[in-house]
Design a protein around this motif. Structure first.
Motif, mmCIF file in Angstrom:
data_model
loop_
_atom_site.group_PDB
_atom_site.id
_atom_site.type_symbol
_atom_site.label_atom_id
_atom_site.label_comp_id
_atom_site.label_asym_id
_atom_site.label_seq_id
_atom_site.Cartn_x
_atom_site.Cartn_y
_atom_site.Cartn_z
ATOM 1 N N ASN A 5 0.974 -1.177 0.273
ATOM 2 C CA ASN A 5 0.051 -0.104 -0.036
ATOM 3 C C ASN A 5 0.919 1.083 -0.192
ATOM 4 O OD1 ASN A 5 -2.249 -1.517 0.448
ATOM 5 N ND2 ASN A 5 -2.345 -1.763 2.192
ATOM 6 N N VAL A 6 0.926 2.161 -0.891
ATOM 7 C CA VAL A 6 1.608 3.274 -1.101
ATOM 8 C C VAL A 6 0.511 4.590 -0.884
ATOM 9 C CG1 VAL A 6 3.431 4.286 -2.146
ATOM 10 C CG2 VAL A 6 3.016 2.197 -2.375
ATOM 11 N N ASP A 34 -2.609 -0.154 -8.809
ATOM 12 C CA ASP A 34 -3.973 -0.076 -8.933
ATOM 13 C C ASP A 34 -4.181 1.330 -8.229
ATOM 14 O OD1 ASP A 34 -6.465 0.319 -7.766
ATOM 15 O OD2 ASP A 34 -7.106 -1.568 -7.565
ATOM 16 N N LEU A 35 -3.719 2.499 -9.045
ATOM 17 C CA LEU A 35 -3.533 3.722 -8.477
ATOM 18 C C LEU A 35 -5.065 3.876 -8.184
ATOM 19 C CD1 LEU A 35 -2.254 5.610 -11.293
ATOM 20 C CD2 LEU A 35 -1.202 4.988 -9.418
ATOM 21 N N ARG A 36 -6.488 3.293 -8.023
ATOM 22 C CA ARG A 36 -7.380 4.042 -7.242
ATOM 23 C C ARG A 36 -7.378 3.864 -5.773
ATOM 24 N NH1 ARG A 36 -12.527 1.193 -8.847
ATOM 25 N NH2 ARG A 36 -13.945 2.340 -7.116
ATOM 26 N N GLU A 37 -6.651 2.327 -5.474
ATOM 27 C CA GLU A 37 -6.570 1.697 -4.594
ATOM 28 C C GLU A 37 -4.896 1.829 -3.831
ATOM 29 O OE1 GLU A 37 -8.820 0.064 -2.525
ATOM 30 O OE2 GLU A 37 -10.384 0.308 -4.023
ATOM 31 N N LYS A 38 -4.443 2.474 -5.245
ATOM 32 C CA LYS A 38 -2.978 3.377 -4.445
ATOM 33 C C LYS A 38 -2.062 1.938 -3.490
ATOM 34 C CE LYS A 38 -4.360 7.405 -2.972
ATOM 35 N NZ LYS A 38 -4.153 9.029 -2.433
ATOM 36 N N LYS A 61 6.702 5.747 1.092
ATOM 37 C CA LYS A 61 7.027 4.264 2.039
ATOM 38 C C LYS A 61 5.712 4.236 2.383
ATOM 39 C CE LYS A 61 7.800 3.888 6.900
ATOM 40 N NZ LYS A 61 8.284 5.024 7.884
ATOM 41 N N PRO A 62 5.707 3.001 1.649
ATOM 42 C CA PRO A 62 4.489 2.284 1.920
ATOM 43 C C PRO A 62 3.850 2.287 3.112
ATOM 44 C CG PRO A 62 7.141 0.400 0.869
ATOM 45 C CD PRO A 62 7.110 2.316 1.159
ATOM 46 N N ALA A 63 2.648 1.799 3.352
ATOM 47 C CA ALA A 63 1.641 1.565 4.462
ATOM 48 C C ALA A 63 1.751 0.474 5.239
ATOM 49 C CB ALA A 63 0.437 2.274 4.971
#
Length: 63
Positions: A5-6, A34-38, A61-63
């Motif tokens: 997740n970014v 998946d830009l919508r879902e980041k 930084k990824p979450a």
């Protein structure tokens, strides 16, 4: 496969920057966005921690 997740990946330009950071770790990695879902999905034999570090260094930084 790694799924990250970014949260600050908002556009195609961001995705290109993320792709460059991933390629620096593993040039042969297969990457999907998946830009919508980041989210970014990475198929690679390299460990997730290497991608996390590369993305953090590129301000994604990824979450």
């Amino acid at each position: 496969m790694h799924e990250l997740n970014v949260p600050n990946m908002n556009c195609g330009g961001c995705a290109k920057s993320v792709a460059r950071a991933i390629s620096a770790v593993d040039p042969a990695a297969k990457v999907e966005f998946d830009l919508r879902e980041k989210k970014v999905m990475i198929e690679s034999e390299s460990g997730r921690e290497r991608f996390d570090a590369a993305l953090a260094a590129a301000w994604f930084k990824p979450a």
